[in-house]
Design a protein around this motif. Sequence first.
Motif, PDB file in Angstrom:
ATOM      1  N   LEU A   1       0.858  -1.198   0.000  1.00 15.58           N
ATOM      2  CA  LEU A   1       0.000   0.000   0.000  1.00 15.58           C
ATOM      3  C   LEU A   1       0.889   1.242   0.000  1.00 15.58           C
ATOM      4  O   LEU A   1       1.742   1.401   0.872  1.00 15.58           O
ATOM      5  CB  LEU A   1      -0.908   0.015   1.234  1.00 15.58           C
ATOM      6  CG  LEU A   1      -1.930   1.160   1.311  1.00 15.58           C
ATOM      7  CD1 LEU A   1      -2.933   1.096   0.168  1.00 15.58           C
ATOM      8  CD2 LEU A   1      -2.666   1.163   2.639  1.00 15.58           C
ATOM      9  N   ASN A   2       0.709   2.101  -1.003  1.00 17.28           N
ATOM     10  CA  ASN A   2       1.588   3.255  -1.111  1.00 17.28           C
ATOM     11  C   ASN A   2       0.835   4.429  -1.728  1.00 17.28           C
ATOM     12  O   ASN A   2      -0.351   4.315  -2.057  1.00 17.28           O
ATOM     13  CB  ASN A   2       2.826   2.879  -1.944  1.00 17.28           C
ATOM     14  CG  ASN A   2       4.059   3.687  -1.554  1.00 17.28           C
ATOM     15  OD1 ASN A   2       3.965   4.819  -1.098  1.00 17.28           O
ATOM     16  ND2 ASN A   2       5.225   3.102  -1.743  1.00 17.28           N
ATOM     17  N   ILE A   3       1.523   5.538  -1.893  1.00 18.61           N
ATOM     18  CA  ILE A   3       0.868   6.754  -2.388  1.00 18.61           C
ATOM     19  C   ILE A   3       1.186   6.990  -3.859  1.00 18.61           C
ATOM     20  O   ILE A   3       0.972   8.091  -4.381  1.00 18.61           O
ATOM     21  CB  ILE A   3       1.267   7.972  -1.548  1.00 18.61           C
ATOM     22  CG1 ILE A   3       2.782   8.180  -1.628  1.00 18.61           C
ATOM     23  CG2 ILE A   3       0.879   7.775  -0.097  1.00 18.61           C
ATOM     24  CD1 ILE A   3       3.215   9.536  -1.143  1.00 18.61           C
ATOM     25  N   GLY A   4       1.704   5.988  -4.534  1.00 18.76           N
ATOM     26  CA  GLY A   4       2.001   6.073  -5.963  1.00 18.76           C
ATOM     27  C   GLY A   4       2.540   4.734  -6.425  1.00 18.76           C
ATOM     28  O   GLY A   4       2.847   3.867  -5.600  1.00 18.76           O
TER      29      GLY A   4
ATOM     30  N   GLU B   1       5.297   4.090  -8.591  1.00 16.49           N
ATOM     31  CA  GLU B   1       6.727   3.940  -8.837  1.00 16.49           C
ATOM     32  C   GLU B   1       7.475   3.447  -7.594  1.00 16.49           C
ATOM     33  O   GLU B   1       7.092   3.742  -6.472  1.00 16.49           O
ATOM     34  CB  GLU B   1       7.326   5.282  -9.293  1.00 16.49           C
ATOM     35  CG  GLU B   1       6.715   5.839 -10.575  1.00 16.49           C
ATOM     36  CD  GLU B   1       5.430   6.635 -10.345  1.00 16.49           C
ATOM     37  OE1 GLU B   1       4.944   6.715  -9.196  1.00 16.49           O
ATOM     38  OE2 GLU B   1       4.890   7.143 -11.337  1.00 16.49           O
TER      39      GLU B   1
ATOM     40  N   GLY C   1       6.611   6.909  -1.698  1.00 21.11           N
ATOM     41  CA  GLY C   1       6.426   6.578  -0.292  1.00 21.11           C
ATOM     42  C   GLY C   1       7.609   6.975   0.561  1.00 21.11           C
ATOM     43  O   GLY C   1       8.535   7.638   0.103  1.00 21.11           O
ATOM     44  N   LYS C   2       7.560   6.552   1.829  1.00 21.00           N
ATOM     45  CA  LYS C   2       8.639   6.846   2.751  1.00 21.00           C
ATOM     46  C   LYS C   2       9.791   5.868   2.521  1.00 21.00           C
ATOM     47  O   LYS C   2       9.650   4.906   1.767  1.00 21.00           O
ATOM     48  CB  LYS C   2       8.114   6.755   4.190  1.00 21.00           C
ATOM     49  CG  LYS C   2       7.139   7.877   4.507  1.00 21.00           C
ATOM     50  CD  LYS C   2       6.687   7.852   5.952  1.00 21.00           C
ATOM     51  CE  LYS C   2       5.495   6.949   6.118  1.00 21.00           C
ATOM     52  NZ  LYS C   2       4.856   7.103   7.437  1.00 21.00           N
ATOM     53  N   GLN C   3      10.903   6.113   3.170  1.00 14.55           N
ATOM     54  CA  GLN C   3      12.059   5.223   3.002  1.00 14.55           C
ATOM     55  C   GLN C   3      11.688   3.768   3.280  1.00 14.55           C
ATOM     56  O   GLN C   3      12.172   2.856   2.613  1.00 14.55           O
ATOM     57  CB  GLN C   3      13.183   5.663   3.933  1.00 14.55           C
ATOM     58  CG  GLN C   3      13.900   6.901   3.433  1.00 14.55           C
ATOM     59  CD  GLN C   3      14.876   7.473   4.436  1.00 14.55           C
ATOM     60  OE1 GLN C   3      15.106   6.874   5.489  1.00 14.55           O
ATOM     61  NE2 GLN C   3      15.437   8.625   4.134  1.00 14.55           N
ATOM     62  N   GLU C   4      10.828   3.550   4.288  1.00 17.19           N
ATOM     63  CA  GLU C   4      10.438   2.178   4.637  1.00 17.19           C
ATOM     64  C   GLU C   4       9.765   1.483   3.453  1.00 17.19           C
ATOM     65  O   GLU C   4      10.037   0.310   3.178  1.00 17.19           O
ATOM     66  CB  GLU C   4       9.475   2.181   5.834  1.00 17.19           C
ATOM     67  CG  GLU C   4      10.103   2.569   7.156  1.00 17.19           C
ATOM     68  CD  GLU C   4      10.214   4.072   7.378  1.00 17.19           C
ATOM     69  OE1 GLU C   4       9.901   4.864   6.440  1.00 17.19           O
ATOM     70  OE2 GLU C   4      10.637   4.463   8.473  1.00 17.19           O
ATOM     71  N   GLN C   5       8.868   2.195   2.771  1.00 19.04           N
ATOM     72  CA  GLN C   5       8.183   1.595   1.621  1.00 19.04           C
ATOM     73  C   GLN C   5       9.172   1.359   0.474  1.00 19.04           C
ATOM     74  O   GLN C   5       9.114   0.332  -0.195  1.00 19.04           O
ATOM     75  CB  GLN C   5       7.038   2.497   1.124  1.00 19.04           C
ATOM     76  CG  GLN C   5       5.734   2.365   1.890  1.00 19.04           C
ATOM     77  CD  GLN C   5       5.777   3.098   3.204  1.00 19.04           C
ATOM     78  OE1 GLN C   5       6.460   4.093   3.351  1.00 19.04           O
ATOM     79  NE2 GLN C   5       5.046   2.593   4.194  1.00 19.04           N
TER      80      GLN C   5
ATOM     81  N   GLU D   1      -2.379   1.726  -4.876  1.00 24.16           N
ATOM     82  CA  GLU D   1      -3.014   2.852  -4.178  1.00 24.16           C
ATOM     83  C   GLU D   1      -4.421   2.451  -3.740  1.00 24.16           C
ATOM     84  O   GLU D   1      -5.020   1.540  -4.315  1.00 24.16           O
ATOM     85  CB  GLU D   1      -3.072   4.067  -5.095  1.00 24.16           C
ATOM     86  CG  GLU D   1      -1.691   4.599  -5.453  1.00 24.16           C
ATOM     87  CD  GLU D   1      -1.795   5.832  -6.344  1.00 24.16           C
ATOM     88  OE1 GLU D   1      -2.040   6.923  -5.818  1.00 24.16           O
ATOM     89  OE2 GLU D   1      -1.647   5.680  -7.561  1.00 24.16           O
ATOM     90  N   GLY D   2      -4.915   3.174  -2.737  1.00 19.13           N
ATOM     91  CA  GLY D   2      -6.222   2.848  -2.157  1.00 19.13           C
ATOM     92  C   GLY D   2      -7.355   2.725  -3.158  1.00 19.13           C
ATOM     93  O   GLY D   2      -8.259   1.910  -2.982  1.00 19.13           O
ATOM     94  N   GLN D   3      -7.323   3.512  -4.235  1.00 16.10           N
ATOM     95  CA  GLN D   3      -8.451   3.462  -5.171  1.00 16.10           C
ATOM     96  C   GLN D   3      -8.456   2.192  -6.007  1.00 16.10           C
ATOM     97  O   GLN D   3      -9.474   1.854  -6.607  1.00 16.10           O
ATOM     98  CB  GLN D   3      -8.534   4.724  -6.055  1.00 16.10           C
ATOM     99  CG  GLN D   3      -7.493   4.828  -7.141  1.00 16.10           C
ATOM    100  CD  GLN D   3      -6.267   5.589  -6.670  1.00 16.10           C
ATOM    101  OE1 GLN D   3      -5.820   5.394  -5.539  1.00 16.10           O
ATOM    102  NE2 GLN D   3      -5.698   6.406  -7.514  1.00 16.10           N
TER     103      GLN D   3
ATOM    104  N   ASP E   1       1.623  -0.834   7.225  1.00 10.63           N
ATOM    105  CA  ASP E   1       1.954  -0.790   8.656  1.00 10.63           C
ATOM    106  C   ASP E   1       0.683  -0.676   9.482  1.00 10.63           C
ATOM    107  O   ASP E   1      -0.381  -0.375   8.948  1.00 10.63           O
ATOM    108  CB  ASP E   1       2.871   0.401   8.931  1.00 10.63           C
ATOM    109  CG  ASP E   1       2.193   1.720   8.626  1.00 10.63           C
ATOM    110  OD1 ASP E   1       1.714   2.371   9.578  1.00 10.63           O
ATOM    111  OD2 ASP E   1       2.102   2.087   7.445  1.00 10.63           O
TER     112      ASP E   1
ATOM    113  N   SER F   1      -1.243   2.903   9.256  1.00  5.31           N
ATOM    114  CA  SER F   1      -1.911   3.120   7.963  1.00  5.31           C
ATOM    115  C   SER F   1      -2.999   2.076   7.722  1.00  5.31           C
ATOM    116  O   SER F   1      -4.066   2.390   7.191  1.00  5.31           O
ATOM    117  CB  SER F   1      -0.903   3.042   6.813  1.00  5.31           C
ATOM    118  OG  SER F   1       0.162   3.923   7.033  1.00  5.31           O
TER     119      SER F   1
END
Lengths: 282, 282
Positions: free
Chosen positions: B165-168, B170, B174-178, B199-201, B214, B217
């Motif tokens: 699960l991420n915000i894009g 590529e 996301g954050k370093q963890e992702q 992404e959520g959609q 995590d 989230s």
Amino acid sequence: MKIALDLMGSETPTKTFKQALQKQSKHFILLGSKAVLKHFPTFEHIVTKSVVKMGDAPKDVLRHKQDSSMAIGLDLVKEKKAVAFISCGNTGAIAALSNSKLGKLKPFSRLGLLAHIPTKKKPLAIIDVGANLYYDAKTLFEYGKLAARFQKYLFQLKKPKIALLNIGHEATKGKQEQQKAYQLFSKKNAYFTFVGNIEGQDVFEGTIDVLVTDGFSGNIFLKTAEGVANFLQSQYKFDLPSLAYGAIICGVNGLVIKCHGKSKTQDLLGAFEKAKHLSAIF
Amino acid sequence: MKIALDLMGSETPTKTFKQALQKQSKHFILLGSKAVLKHFPTFEHIVTKSVVKMGDAPKDVLRHKQDSSMAIGLDLVKEKKAVAFISCGNTGAIAALSNSKLGKLKPFSRLGLLAHIPTKKKPLAIIDVGANLYYDAKTLFEYGKLAARFQKYLFQLKKPKIALLNIGHEATKGKQEQQKAYQLFSKKNAYFTFVGNIEGQDVFEGTIDVLVTDGFSGNIFLKTAEGVANFLQSQYKFDLPSLAYGAIICGVNGLVIKCHGKSKTQDLLGAFEKAKHLSAIF
């Protein structure tokens, strides 16, 4: 009063821009390539060279794409030739360029992306939905104050009700950042009413005006809401309300509105209305 | 084969437990106060003293509530007197007690809370929905492997499809963890297929088997999904499917199922079925 509109760098089709721009010509300055602009012969426009792509890293955009429609559109706001800039493009790039060109809105030290979502009662402002993935309690507190300022103006509120998005109601719930932000928000102030933590299942009841969270969680919140709405709509067939037209880049000296990468005509029309309405406070 | 069922510490009414337990007596050991247990005269039971409350801190529960229905129910699993423990109570406390009493399932070093959600095609496993608020890339990777193990068994899959699960989309989003987790998942392996970020959609399209995120989230994802579904149901009137019956505490030596704090009869029945089905792999 002119609004600068970016026609490039998103999955929103030219046809959609065309439909939204019907009857609006005198208020706009359009930015894009020659090929795209030829579809809008009656509009004031600026032909731009490079395009900020969705996958571009913000730091590369700052360095190498100052001749893009996005950068030049923001220049127009900076030079007061436009009261607002609207784009459907790369969020990180818009945030970085807005910050670099327009500067921070004092006394705020961070910028945040503010979206409006429908609820059972009234539209709710959620901040941040993607500008900052890393945050501390102070950032969350600033987000609350920034969003409260917009909600006050948009809905004529005296003291907007703010809640913190969290995984439980108690002050001890969430990560350290949420726990510390809870303490900051709990101090008495004249600008807003802090109603405590809220969970995702209660957000849509419409009891609050501002929902505060970080850019990672907020982005997931918004996109998940969109995903669930589309899922249920596909199963049960109903007319879905538009969820996310026109997120505002809050905390910079100027009005910048980021639309969905795949905007529909009604999303763009909503963003145009928002730009006209909010331009009065800048 | 007995299932230990906790009747205490949640907002699920005794009436709901009663409805769900009709015709099931021989498979259950009920745990609760004398006052609650008197409603279930035909059931095997254990009278317990203290109650773990929703606001109790997990470390306090470990120290002071070893005589609670929650702690004693988990003892039954530990001592092989029950094949599973089901509770609607405090998530943090169940996770901490499960970890302390049952121990880690080797080779995993973290436990995660796995929920199933409906999609357009098939039920999707999402992990973690609230066990760990702090995480690193290795935790996310372990979550994926843990959930893949359950999905393989539950749905007879050869190589479950995992997405992050991420915000894009590529690898750099996301954050370093992702970003680091993306690299770990991308290495070739025999147990699952990594399909990248989601992404959520897009989650509800039903194209993946496991969604990795995590605990913070994931909890927001799940509760937001519930909130949107209830909101739309209130506006457009349709029969909502049950979203979150029976999350599994993954990564401990034993089967522990955490139900919604306000479970409905069908949620409990779903959890009973899950316990019976999954008990074979422990």
